[in-house]
Design a protein around this motif. Structure first.
Motif, PDB file in Angstrom:
ATOM      1  N   GLN A  29       0.819  -1.213   0.000  1.00 51.38           N
ATOM      2  CA  GLN A  29       0.000   0.000   0.000  1.00 51.38           C
ATOM      3  C   GLN A  29       0.860   1.274   0.000  1.00 51.38           C
ATOM      4  O   GLN A  29       0.351   2.379   0.054  1.00 51.38           O
ATOM      5  CB  GLN A  29      -0.920   0.010   1.217  1.00 51.38           C
ATOM      6  CG  GLN A  29      -1.906  -1.142   1.275  1.00 51.38           C
ATOM      7  CD  GLN A  29      -2.620  -1.230   2.616  1.00 51.38           C
ATOM      8  OE1 GLN A  29      -2.686  -0.251   3.359  1.00 51.38           O
ATOM      9  NE2 GLN A  29      -3.155  -2.400   2.933  1.00 51.38           N
ATOM     10  N   GLY A  30       2.195   1.077  -0.038  1.00 49.78           N
ATOM     11  CA  GLY A  30       3.110   2.214  -0.078  1.00 49.78           C
ATOM     12  C   GLY A  30       3.537   2.733   1.273  1.00 49.78           C
ATOM     13  O   GLY A  30       4.079   3.843   1.370  1.00 49.78           O
ATOM     14  N   LYS A  31       3.335   1.949   2.345  1.00 49.17           N
ATOM     15  CA  LYS A  31       3.641   2.421   3.696  1.00 49.17           C
ATOM     16  C   LYS A  31       5.135   2.434   4.013  1.00 49.17           C
ATOM     17  O   LYS A  31       5.588   3.164   4.878  1.00 49.17           O
ATOM     18  CB  LYS A  31       2.914   1.556   4.729  1.00 49.17           C
ATOM     19  CG  LYS A  31       1.394   1.580   4.622  1.00 49.17           C
ATOM     20  CD  LYS A  31       0.818   2.942   4.928  1.00 49.17           C
ATOM     21  CE  LYS A  31      -0.707   2.905   4.955  1.00 49.17           C
ATOM     22  NZ  LYS A  31      -1.279   4.230   5.254  1.00 49.17           N
ATOM     23  N   ASN A  32       5.908   1.554   3.380  1.00 45.47           N
ATOM     24  CA  ASN A  32       7.356   1.476   3.614  1.00 45.47           C
ATOM     25  C   ASN A  32       7.664   1.299   5.110  1.00 45.47           C
ATOM     26  O   ASN A  32       8.329   2.133   5.740  1.00 45.47           O
ATOM     27  CB  ASN A  32       8.061   2.721   3.077  1.00 45.47           C
ATOM     28  CG  ASN A  32       9.586   2.597   3.121  1.00 45.47           C
ATOM     29  OD1 ASN A  32      10.121   1.496   3.132  1.00 45.47           O
ATOM     30  ND2 ASN A  32      10.266   3.735   3.160  1.00 45.47           N
ATOM     31  N   ILE A  33       7.154   0.213   5.668  1.00 41.32           N
ATOM     32  CA  ILE A  33       7.301  -0.059   7.099  1.00 41.32           C
ATOM     33  C   ILE A  33       8.755  -0.309   7.472  1.00 41.32           C
ATOM     34  O   ILE A  33       9.453  -1.080   6.803  1.00 41.32           O
ATOM     35  CB  ILE A  33       6.452  -1.280   7.512  1.00 41.32           C
ATOM     36  CG1 ILE A  33       4.980  -1.073   7.133  1.00 41.32           C
ATOM     37  CG2 ILE A  33       6.606  -1.560   9.015  1.00 41.32           C
ATOM     38  CD1 ILE A  33       4.327   0.106   7.800  1.00 41.32           C
ATOM     39  N   ILE A  34       9.226   0.313   8.527  1.00 46.82           N
ATOM     40  CA  ILE A  34      10.549   0.003   9.092  1.00 46.82           C
ATOM     41  C   ILE A  34      10.339  -1.087  10.135  1.00 46.82           C
ATOM     42  O   ILE A  34       9.725  -0.856  11.179  1.00 46.82           O
ATOM     43  CB  ILE A  34      11.196   1.245   9.729  1.00 46.82           C
ATOM     44  CG1 ILE A  34      11.464   2.308   8.666  1.00 46.82           C
ATOM     45  CG2 ILE A  34      12.502   0.861  10.429  1.00 46.82           C
ATOM     46  CD1 ILE A  34      12.060   3.594   9.209  1.00 46.82           C
ATOM     47  N   TYR A 343       0.744   1.550  12.792  1.00 43.52           N
ATOM     48  CA  TYR A 343      -0.282   2.124  11.917  1.00 43.52           C
ATOM     49  C   TYR A 343      -0.183   3.637  11.781  1.00 43.52           C
ATOM     50  O   TYR A 343      -0.638   4.198  10.769  1.00 43.52           O
ATOM     51  CB  TYR A 343      -1.672   1.732  12.421  1.00 43.52           C
ATOM     52  CG  TYR A 343      -1.871   0.234  12.491  1.00 43.52           C
ATOM     53  CD1 TYR A 343      -1.552  -0.580  11.405  1.00 43.52           C
ATOM     54  CD2 TYR A 343      -2.356  -0.375  13.650  1.00 43.52           C
ATOM     55  CE1 TYR A 343      -1.712  -1.955  11.469  1.00 43.52           C
ATOM     56  CE2 TYR A 343      -2.529  -1.751  13.719  1.00 43.52           C
ATOM     57  CZ  TYR A 343      -2.197  -2.537  12.628  1.00 43.52           C
ATOM     58  OH  TYR A 343      -2.350  -3.907  12.693  1.00 43.52           O
ATOM     59  N   ASN A 344       0.425   4.294  12.758  1.00 41.40           N
ATOM     60  CA  ASN A 344       0.501   5.755  12.706  1.00 41.40           C
ATOM     61  C   ASN A 344       1.882   6.297  12.352  1.00 41.40           C
ATOM     62  O   ASN A 344       2.007   7.433  11.885  1.00 41.40           O
ATOM     63  CB  ASN A 344       0.055   6.358  14.044  1.00 41.40           C
ATOM     64  CG  ASN A 344      -1.411   6.080  14.340  1.00 41.40           C
ATOM     65  OD1 ASN A 344      -2.262   6.292  13.474  1.00 41.40           O
ATOM     66  ND2 ASN A 344      -1.707   5.608  15.533  1.00 41.40           N
ATOM     67  N   LYS A 345       2.923   5.478  12.587  1.00 47.43           N
ATOM     68  CA  LYS A 345       4.285   5.942  12.313  1.00 47.43           C
ATOM     69  C   LYS A 345       5.025   5.056  11.312  1.00 47.43           C
ATOM     70  O   LYS A 345       6.172   5.340  10.959  1.00 47.43           O
ATOM     71  CB  LYS A 345       5.085   6.001  13.630  1.00 47.43           C
ATOM     72  CG  LYS A 345       4.451   6.878  14.712  1.00 47.43           C
ATOM     73  CD  LYS A 345       4.394   8.348  14.288  1.00 47.43           C
ATOM     74  CE  LYS A 345       3.841   9.213  15.424  1.00 47.43           C
ATOM     75  NZ  LYS A 345       3.810  10.653  15.046  1.00 47.43           N
ATOM     76  N   ASN A 346       4.395   3.951  10.902  1.00 47.68           N
ATOM     77  CA  ASN A 346       5.003   3.022   9.933  1.00 47.68           C
ATOM     78  C   ASN A 346       6.321   2.421  10.440  1.00 47.68           C
ATOM     79  O   ASN A 346       7.279   2.239   9.684  1.00 47.68           O
ATOM     80  CB  ASN A 346       5.227   3.708   8.581  1.00 47.68           C
ATOM     81  CG  ASN A 346       3.912   4.089   7.915  1.00 47.68           C
ATOM     82  OD1 ASN A 346       2.892   3.441   8.101  1.00 47.68           O
ATOM     83  ND2 ASN A 346       3.943   5.167   7.138  1.00 47.68           N
TER      84      ASN A 346
END
Length: 383
Positions: A29-34, A343-346
């Motif tokens: 979805q383009g979130k680029n989670i760390i 969910y708020n800071k990825n």
């Protein structure tokens, strides 16, 4: 209608297996989670280890089945490693069993010794695989709580007052995961005495002893330990070889022979070039561990900064690949903090509750990421 075996009742999918899929969907979805949750070393093995693997792999006679007990070269390398760093004498022919990762050894031990209804002492908090392996083998998990005010050591007085008549195994793990607690000589001596007194096999899982720890210790260094204990070890963390799946079980000849009866019916020996490369990794000098720990020390400072940003509390006396931290009171539990940050800071942090109820008010952060990656996580959390 096809139904699953009863042994899988109450056994869910491994938490990280499930969470990684969710993170993958968020990334799509383009979130680029760390992802700061999983302890998979991002650094490579020593170049000489790769060199051996490459050189051996092109030989035409190395691709067949291998001995169930592993190559003598690898067993002798483990013997020398244990002698050099742990001051433990092992017989390479009878007291060492290479494994396809130490995680399989946890299952092998449970399947070898537990009958339906037998009990096993399992640390809370602790590595979730201990619990699932006991259940899959038909055993019953009996939690023993590791409390912060007791340095995350077992309370032997409390354990001694309980009914231990059905307990056959006790799982222990120091440096402890997830808390990072280091062992002491006294603790190891108490564990061996406890096992002898109650006829319990002490199973020590020891993959973290070289990470941010100047004095690696083995439970087998205690006098008489082989009478009542076995030890698992691994190259996953200490040698940056998690994906290679190289572990070992060490203990008395009788224990090795017993576990081999099960293991030899489950799998075959490892690819020979991989074993020879692993032997090379075990022969590396102390400068290898120093170079790896220098990097982890730099990363750890960034993790402290991240935790300070979240108003978490933590000890700086931890060893291993993770930092264990108590969450601020504004969060219901570690799951709530983890979800908020995800969910708020990825950014993904591991909720402590997956390691047992004692961990509900904690989170765990992995050191497996670059300094730049940790800084980006800090920036996201601050914004």
């Amino acid at each position: 209608m096809i139904q699953i075996a009863k042994r899988l009742e109450g056994i869910g999918e491994y938490y990280f297996s499930q969470k990684l899929r969710e993170i993958d969907e968020l990334n799509k979805q383009g979130k680029n989670i760390i992802n700061l949750g999983i302890g998979s070393p991002d650094l490579p093995p020593h170049p000489d280890v790769i060199k051996v693997l490459n050189e051996e792999s092109v030989k035409p006679n190395v691709h067949g089945y291998q001995s169930y007990k592993g190559s003598p070269v690898l067993r002798n390398a483990f013997k020398d490693w244990y002698k050099k760093y742990y001051a433990v004498d092992l017989n390479a022919d009878t007291e060492i069993l290479p494994l396809i990762g130490s995680k399989e050894g946890i299952m092998h031990i449970c399947m070898t010794y537990l009958n339906d209804g037998d009990e096993a002492l399992v640390p809370n908090p602790g590595y979730p695989t201990y619990r699932s392996a006991v259940k899959l083998a038909g055993g019953i998990c009996v939690d023993y709580e590791l409390k912060e005010n007791n340095n995350y050591f077992p309370d032997f007085d409390e354990l001694g007052k309980s009914d231990l008549s059905k307990v056959k195994l006790m799982w222990v793990n120091y440096p402890q995961m997830p808390t990072g607690q280091l062992p002491t000589k006294k603790l190891f001596e108490q564990l061996i005495s406890f096992g002898k007194k109650h006829g319990i096999l002490i199973c020590h899982d020891n993959p973290y002893s070289f990470i941010l720890n100047e004095k690696p210790m083995s439970l087998l260094a205690v006098d008489g330990a082989k009478d009542v204990a076995v030890e698992l070890n691994s190259l996953s963390k200490s040698q940056n070889m998690a994906g290679w799946r190289v572990g070992v079980l060490c203990g008395a000849k009788e224990r090795i022979d017993e576990v081999l009866r099960f293991k030899s019916n489950m799998d075959s020996g490892m690819f020979l070039p991989l074993q020879l490369a692993a032997a090379k990794a075990l022969s590396l000098g102390g400068d290898w561990y120093e170079s790896v720990n220098k990097i982890y020390k730099q990363r750890r400072e960034k993790v402290y900064e991240l935790l300070d940003t979240l108003n978490c509390e933590y000890s700086k006396q931890q060893a291993g690949l993770f930092i264990w931290a108590k969450i601020p009171v504004k969060y219901k539990d570690g799951y709530a903090l983890s979800d908020d940050i995800l969910y708020n800071k990825n950014v993904f942090l591991t909720p402590g509750g997956i390691f047992g109820t004692v961990g509900n008010n904690f989170v765990r952060i992995s050191l497996c990421g670059s300094v730049e990656r940790f800084q980006e996580a800090i920036n996201r959390i601050k914004n």
